[in-house]
Motif scaffolding. Structure first.
Motif, PDB file in Angstrom:
ATOM      1  N   MET A   1      44.297  38.200  45.065  1.00  0.00           N
ATOM      2  CA  MET A   1      42.926  37.854  44.719  1.00  0.00           C
ATOM      3  C   MET A   1      42.765  36.343  44.577  1.00  0.00           C
ATOM      4  O   MET A   1      41.779  35.756  45.037  1.00  0.00           O
TER       5      MET A   1
ATOM      6  N   HIS B   1      42.474  34.848  47.708  1.00  0.00           N
ATOM      7  CA  HIS B   1      41.374  35.479  48.448  1.00  0.00           C
ATOM      8  C   HIS B   1      41.910  36.173  49.694  1.00  0.00           C
ATOM      9  O   HIS B   1      41.306  36.120  50.761  1.00  0.00           O
TER      10      HIS B   1
ATOM     11  N   ASP C   1      39.153  40.551  46.483  1.00  0.00           N
ATOM     12  CA  ASP C   1      38.287  39.522  45.901  1.00  0.00           C
ATOM     13  C   ASP C   1      37.936  39.847  44.449  1.00  0.00           C
ATOM     14  O   ASP C   1      38.372  40.843  43.889  1.00  0.00           O
ATOM     15  N   THR C   2      37.113  38.979  43.862  1.00  0.00           N
ATOM     16  CA  THR C   2      36.782  39.103  42.438  1.00  0.00           C
ATOM     17  C   THR C   2      35.534  39.931  42.178  1.00  0.00           C
ATOM     18  O   THR C   2      35.165  40.129  41.013  1.00  0.00           O
TER      19      THR C   2
ATOM     20  N   ARG D   1      43.121  28.711  43.747  1.00  0.00           N
ATOM     21  CA  ARG D   1      41.816  29.247  43.393  1.00  0.00           C
ATOM     22  C   ARG D   1      40.952  28.195  42.707  1.00  0.00           C
ATOM     23  O   ARG D   1      39.740  28.115  42.924  1.00  0.00           O
TER      24      ARG D   1
END
Length: 322
Positions: free
Chosen positions: A149, A152, A156-157, A250
């Motif tokens: 995550m 990516h 995803d978030t 991130r």
């Protein structure tokens, strides 16, 4: 064996033009044992009326009308009133494949996990569709899921395209009044799981709206992305310090995203300088990480040549992408 009740949380605010398509996809799910919680968050169009009309047509639908509190507040409101053993969140301007819930629930039961994930399609206003799905499924450790995550990497978030054991929300809420609320929440749900089931088929359809909150012109609220991302970074590093590279990637990605959104905005020179300084200060770790996406590597190198050059190149990139 009796099927578990699954609660579908639908925050609704001025989406009258999109609500019928969304509700049609939810009502006609192949998995029937669902409750549909429609949270009207103070709509000023006829969304509220439509909610009440749907309630009369299907006894699985529950409608709540409340004062406007934003997306997070509406989600929290619905989750607290859910009766299901499992919860899935859907944005009411999007829609789902008819086997969306069945697909996610089968992953939960097959692998005996508390959370499952599917992929999505992106639908653009010009009719173009970007497909992220493929075949296959697997079970990932919580740590591996977080790492992917952060990069990516397929995962995803987003709050949607996931099915959660309702107990994961016992001490977790979406942050009220914040943009990018899912970034501040999804990782907390993942951290509570030993393993997470990931299905690679697309079952969720995400609509890109030019008038959406995220896609509107730049305003200071969009700096929430940095706050939410840095909070996630701190919490993940406390438990998994060896994910430092992924966390940094991130954080840099969040800076690039904010930088791109504010490139035509005026009055944010100091914020822009701080963002560029952060990216340049962390460039070496990012460039030496073989998991860093090629686009991000190129973006760093262009920024090192100067912001004006980067700005022009990113504009060209967006034109090609569209």
């Amino acid at each position: 064996m009796k099927e578990n009740l699954i609660s579908v949380i639908l925050p609704i605010y001025n989406v009258s033009d999109y609500l019928d398509r969304c509700m049609k996809s939810v009502i006609n799910q192949t998995y029937k044992n669902i409750e549909i919680i429609m949270v009207d968050d103070g709509s000023t169009d006829d969304s509220a009326l439509k909610c009440d009309e749907y309630k009369e047509k299907d006894d699985r639908i529950v409608v709540f009308h409340k004062e406007n509190g934003g997306l997070s507040d509406a989600r929290n409101y619905g989750i607290k009133r859910a009766s299901g053993n499992y919860i899935t969140c859907i944005d009411s301007d999007d829609f789902i494949d008819l086997d969306y819930i069945e697909y996610l629930y089968n992953l939960i039961t097959k692998y005996n996990v508390k959370m499952s994930i599917c992929q999505h399609r992106v639908l653009y206003s010009n009719g173009k569709v970007k497909e992220f799905g493929k075949n296959g499924e697997e079970v990932l450790s919580s740590k591996k899921c977080l790492e992917r995550m952060l990069y990516h990497d397929v995962i995803d978030t987003s709050a949607w395209a996931k099915l959660y054991d309702r107990r994961l929300f016992s001490d977790v809420e979406y942050p009220k009044g914040k943009l990018f609320e899912d970034i501040a929440t999804t990782y907390k749900l993942m951290l509570q799981c030993d393993e997470i089931a990931v299905g690679y088929e697309s079952k969720y359809n995400y609509l890109v709206r030019r008038d959406s909150i995220v896609n509107c012109s730049f305003n200071p609220k969009k700096f929430d992305l940095l706050e939410m991302t840095d909070k996630m970074a701190d919490d993940v590093l406390k438990l998994y310090p060896d994910l430092k590279k992924a966390v940094l990637r991130r954080q840099v990605y969040a800076r690039f995203s904010t930088l791109n959104q504010m490139r035509n905005a005026k009055g944010f020179d100091n914020n822009r300088k701080h963002i560029i300084f952060y990216i340049k200060n962390n460039k070496d770790i990012l460039l030496k990480d073989d998991k860093t996406p090629k686009r991000d590597v190129l973006a760093v190198k262009l920024l090192m040549c100067g912001y004006p050059i980067y700005k022009v190149c990113w504009h060209l990139y967006e034109k090609i992408k569209k």
